[in-house]
Design an enzyme around this catalytic site. Structure first.
Site, PDB file in Angstrom:
ATOM      1  N   ASP A  70      -2.767  -4.439  -0.789  1.00 21.59           N
ATOM      2  CA  ASP A  70      -2.001  -3.207  -0.986  1.00 21.59           C
ATOM      3  C   ASP A  70      -2.153  -2.800  -2.443  1.00 21.59           C
ATOM      4  O   ASP A  70      -1.890  -3.605  -3.341  1.00 21.59           O
ATOM      5  CB  ASP A  70      -0.515  -3.441  -0.690  1.00 21.59           C
ATOM      6  CG  ASP A  70      -0.246  -3.631   0.800  1.00 21.59           C
ATOM      7  OD1 ASP A  70      -1.116  -3.257   1.612  1.00 21.59           O
ATOM      8  OD2 ASP A  70       0.825  -4.151   1.151  1.00 21.59           O
ATOM      9  N   ASP A 100       2.025   1.647  11.946  1.00 20.61           N
ATOM     10  CA  ASP A 100       3.183   0.906  11.434  1.00 20.61           C
ATOM     11  C   ASP A 100       4.267   0.937  12.506  1.00 20.61           C
ATOM     12  O   ASP A 100       4.852   1.985  12.785  1.00 20.61           O
ATOM     13  CB  ASP A 100       3.698   1.540  10.133  1.00 20.61           C
ATOM     14  CG  ASP A 100       2.674   1.449   9.013  1.00 20.61           C
ATOM     15  OD1 ASP A 100       1.853   0.512   9.038  1.00 20.61           O
ATOM     16  OD2 ASP A 100       2.684   2.311   8.115  1.00 20.61           O
TER      17      ASP A 100
END
Length: 257
Positions: free
Chosen positions: A11, A130
């Site tokens: 990330d 997600d």
């Protein structure tokens, strides 16, 4: 049989690798390029880079680090973050990425999946999903803008329906980010993976919850996923990728050594 993939996930925020827990409270892990090199050397099959605030900030991934990564690793890598058009994707692929992944922009404009698949081929279009399990309703709900704690929100899509929709539109691969498990390290959500696997005919990558080598084996053996993505266990050196592959091989799971 195709070898199962081990995929470290990096990330990225403000040019550095960060890691949160359940998509919140991110801490800085380190610089992008040395981490990418380390994982490639340890035996990762692929890397995924998420610029986690690009979509919520309304910008595209910073391409300078994409080019730097491409120079130093020889395994495929995928880049995600704010890709809203074929032009955005083309630039990232030109800088050396092998695949692009779209998540929030696909929810805002599902036609984008088809446009990218038509232009670049389904093999380099990944859709990230997600997925949040809502205990009150008992449903798996798709969330958007999850890289920004202020802006993250539920969409009208249930996970299973969105998985079917993105395939119809040309997704070549799906990464299922299970939000409740993210960074908690108590295992992948096998029940959710099986629910998605039933309707997923493209490669499925499990993401969220890996804490031990057994968790990877479970995802492959019990949910038949094609790859397992993890972050904190690799960043914190809890698990070495070479050792993980040896372990999986001993469990009778096909991996590239």
């Amino acid at each position: 049989m195709l070898a199962k993939r081990i995929i470290p996930c990096l990330d990225v925020r403000d040019g550095q690798v960060v890691k949160g827990v359940q998509f919140r409270n991110h801490e800085i892990i380190g610089d992008i390029v040395p981490l990418a090199q380390r994982y490639a050397e340890e035996g990762a099959d692929e890397l995924v880079f998420y610029d986690i605030t690009a979509s919520s900030d309304g910008r595209v991934v910073d391409k300078s680090w994409v080019a730097r990564v491409a120079e130093v690793i020889d395994i495929p890598f995928c880049v995600a973050g704010g890709i809203k058009s074929a032009e955005d994707a083309a630039r990232i692929l030109e800088f050396g990425a092998d695949k692009v992944s779209i998540n929030s922009p696909a929810l805002a404009n599902p036609q984008l999946i088809t446009d990218l698949a038509d232009k670049f081929g389904v093999q380099c279009i990944v859709v990230g999903i997600d997925s949040y399990y809502d205990k009150e309703t008992g449903k798996y709900q798709v969330y958007q803008f999850t890289g920004d704690e202020e802006r993250t929100k539920a969409t009208q899509w249930e996970t299973r329906d969105w998985v079917q929709e993105v395939q119809k539109r040309g997704a070549g691969e799906i990464v299922l980010n299970m939000m409740n498990q993210d960074g908690v390290r108590n295992g992948y959500d096998i029940k959710q993976l099986n629910m998605v696997r039933e309707v997923c005919n493209v490669p499925l990558i499990a993401s969220g919850g890996a804490g031990a080598m057994e968790h990877f084996a479970e995802a492959y053996q019990k949910a038949n996923v094609d790859g397992a993505l993890a972050a904190s266990v690799f960043h914190k050196q809890v698990i070495n990728i070479g050792e993980l592959k040896q372990y999986l091989k001993q469990q009778g799971i096909e991996v590239r050594l």
